[in-house]
Motif scaffolding. Sequence first.
Motif, mmCIF file in Angstrom:
data_model
loop_
_atom_site.group_PDB
_atom_site.id
_atom_site.type_symbol
_atom_site.label_atom_id
_atom_site.label_comp_id
_atom_site.label_asym_id
_atom_site.label_seq_id
_atom_site.Cartn_x
_atom_site.Cartn_y
_atom_site.Cartn_z
ATOM 1 N N TYR A 49 16.878 45.573 -13.972
ATOM 2 C CA TYR A 49 17.170 46.159 -12.663
ATOM 3 C C TYR A 49 18.519 46.875 -12.757
ATOM 4 C CZ TYR A 49 13.439 43.040 -11.386
ATOM 5 O OH TYR A 49 12.225 42.399 -11.347
ATOM 6 N N GLU A 53 21.700 46.220 -5.911
ATOM 7 C CA GLU A 53 20.893 46.728 -4.807
ATOM 8 C C GLU A 53 19.414 46.809 -5.196
ATOM 9 O OE1 GLU A 53 23.727 47.990 -5.868
ATOM 10 O OE2 GLU A 53 25.062 47.850 -4.121
ATOM 11 N N ALA A 54 19.163 47.286 -6.424
ATOM 12 C CA ALA A 54 17.779 47.411 -6.896
ATOM 13 C C ALA A 54 17.123 46.037 -7.019
ATOM 14 C CB ALA A 54 17.740 48.140 -8.231
ATOM 15 N N GLU A 57 16.400 44.775 -3.456
ATOM 16 C CA GLU A 57 15.251 45.468 -2.867
ATOM 17 C C GLU A 57 13.943 45.015 -3.514
ATOM 18 O OE1 GLU A 57 12.640 47.315 -0.695
ATOM 19 O OE2 GLU A 57 14.754 47.104 -0.141
#
Length: 202
Positions: A49, A53-54, A57
């Motif tokens: 990732y 944030e990724a 999410e």
Amino acid sequence: MARSFRQQADEEILDRAAGLFARHGFAHTSLKDLADAVGLSKAGLLHHYPSKEALFEAATAMGRAQCQQVLDQVMRTPAGQARDRRAVQLMTDFALDRPGLVALASRAINTLGTDVDASADDGLDGVDRLVFAVFDVDPDSGDTERLVRVVGTLSALAVLSLAANRAGDRTGWRPHIITTCLDALGHRGPDASASRSAQVEA
């Protein structure tokens, strides 16, 4: 088989990350904390990732996808006791398998039926809509009893599934969690007892 193993590994990473986000909040969870929690180096985690944030999410998207999957399955059954039972069984299985996501979703549960939009801050926007659809409840209908029962069921499910994971006895706790949730929904008596017996035998 390799793809299945990779998918399972990714789900484990996302669940552990979700548990950390639930405990400390997004802002107070560092990449190092996340890497340590999932058993990877920081570089290894970033390989999966590209950012915190990724990862966040991806974890919340997995939670939303599971809610949608439960909705798709239970909508085949007309609203009522049989649908409630099936929804509780499916949600219990997910909760026992993915305690991190359940912990993160608890923030959304805490705002169900209110005007507070904390779920959007947690990346869980839409979860409350899906959950209400699963249990065929309209928060604006004025049916306070049903709303309270559904929110109580979800709260009990979250707390009990996390406790079962801490106790290391998911199989033993499962039928009792289901029975407790069905009781909260008002489904007592022979049907609840039959559900408990069937789960113990399984």
